[in-house]
Scaffold this active site. Sequence first.
Site, PDB file in Angstrom:
ATOM      1  CD  GLU A  55      74.209  52.524  47.120  1.00 29.41           C
ATOM      2  OE1 GLU A  55      74.288  53.201  47.667  1.00 29.41           O
ATOM      3  OE2 GLU A  55      73.526  51.261  47.309  1.00 29.41           O
ATOM      4  N   GLY A  98      80.817  47.284  47.836  1.00 29.86           N
ATOM      5  CA  GLY A  98      81.662  46.186  48.945  1.00 29.86           C
ATOM      6  C   GLY A  98      82.193  45.085  48.311  1.00 29.86           C
ATOM      7  CG  HIS A 138      70.470  48.590  48.890  1.00 27.72           C
ATOM      8  ND1 HIS A 138      71.788  47.506  48.257  1.00 27.72           N
ATOM      9  CD2 HIS A 138      71.877  49.389  49.099  1.00 27.72           C
ATOM     10  CE1 HIS A 138      72.730  47.744  48.952  1.00 27.72           C
ATOM     11  NE2 HIS A 138      73.240  48.539  48.968  1.00 27.72           N
ATOM     12  CE  LYS A 162      76.119  47.598  52.324  1.00 24.71           C
ATOM     13  NZ  LYS A 162      76.139  46.407  51.293  1.00 24.71           N
ATOM     14  CD  GLU A 205      73.448  45.238  49.420  1.00 25.65           C
ATOM     15  OE1 GLU A 205      73.394  45.256  50.866  1.00 25.65           O
ATOM     16  OE2 GLU A 205      74.748  44.972  49.346  1.00 25.65           O
ATOM     17  CB  SER A 242      83.694  50.278  47.236  1.00 32.31           C
ATOM     18  OG  SER A 242      83.753  49.238  47.243  1.00 32.31           O
ATOM     19  CG  ASN A 277      72.719  49.516  53.473  1.00 32.46           C
ATOM     20  OD1 ASN A 277      71.859  49.564  54.664  1.00 32.46           O
ATOM     21  ND2 ASN A 277      73.065  49.767  52.210  1.00 32.46           N
TER      22      ASN A 277
HETATM   23  C1  PEP Z   1      75.915  50.447  49.591  1.00 37.65           C
HETATM   24  O1  PEP Z   1      75.813  49.209  50.297  1.00 37.65           O
HETATM   25  O2  PEP Z   1      75.198  50.396  50.182  1.00 37.65           O
HETATM   26  C2  PEP Z   1      77.771  50.651  49.254  1.00 37.65           C
HETATM   27  C3  PEP Z   1      77.614  51.349  49.022  1.00 37.65           C
HETATM   28  O3  PEP Z   1      77.919  49.478  50.381  1.00 37.65           O
HETATM   29  P1  PEP Z   1      79.914  49.801  50.180  1.00 37.65           P
HETATM   30  O4  PEP Z   1      79.595  51.024  50.549  1.00 37.65           O
HETATM   31  O5  PEP Z   1      80.531  48.691  50.988  1.00 37.65           O
HETATM   32  O6  PEP Z   1      80.238  49.541  48.812  1.00 37.65           O
END
Ligand code: PEP
Length: 252
Positions: free
Chosen positions: A167, A173, A95, A11, A97, A212, A9
């Site tokens: 997630e 993040g 997601h 973003k 966000e 992460s 992703n």
């Molecule tokens: C995400 O935003 O879907 C995500 C998993 O981000 P990150 O890997 O940076 O934690």
Amino acid sequence: MRDFLVAGNWKMNGDFATNAELVAGIVAGVPDKDNVKLLICPPFPYLAAAAGGIEGSSVLLGAQTVSEHEAGAYTGEVAPGMLRDLGCEYVLVGHSERRALYGESSEDVASKFVAALSAGLKPILCVGETLDEREAGGTEVVINEQLAAVLAAVGVDGLQTAVIAYEPVWAIGTGRTASPEQAQEVHAMIRAVLAKQNSEVAEGIQILYGGSVKGDNAAGLFTMPDIDGGLIGGASLKAVDFLAIANAAAGI
Ligand code: PEP
């Protein structure tokens, strides 16, 4: 046995040149393993170029969100059919966000899921709890509510071509990853919820972990029985980092 899916992703990152370079780097390093598929989800403006860049490779294309409407006066929105036109096979829905920053409710997410399915896209339904919710013991309740909205809209059979991404919001993040055991517990719970309604769908659906994931923690996560790959944010922005995660899946 379910295949692994390693999804990036991106973003709202990159530009025409850097994203082209990223696509080329990923295409050049795809692990030679039939049971590991790579998927990239670039920002809308770069989807067409990415579709060209992955041509002839096994890399798959997806988008990061989609409108719940087919067409019409929805300024700024992108319809599911448009994503299909551009060569997308997948789309992220819900997601965290989108839920937190753009106020998407579980019902909104379910509507997008329905629209994606109707256009022949494979929705990747993102679910996950915040840190407060986890600490209050609410992980299962939150995820059940997020799943229930989609199940009410499409029934369990509607998940046949879908993917779920667990997630935990506190791991996105932040550099703080769920332990393989913590993630496995939730993945197994999700599969059990689906199994109550249709054991075949529950067994077949890919459940990705996101939060992460890096080259050095991916293998530990991916060896868990109910973790079928990852949804990767930060580490999907460099081909070498993304491929390290893909190679972790290929090594299992
Ligand atoms: C995400 O935003 O879907 C995500 C998993 O981000 P990150 O890997 O940076 O934690």
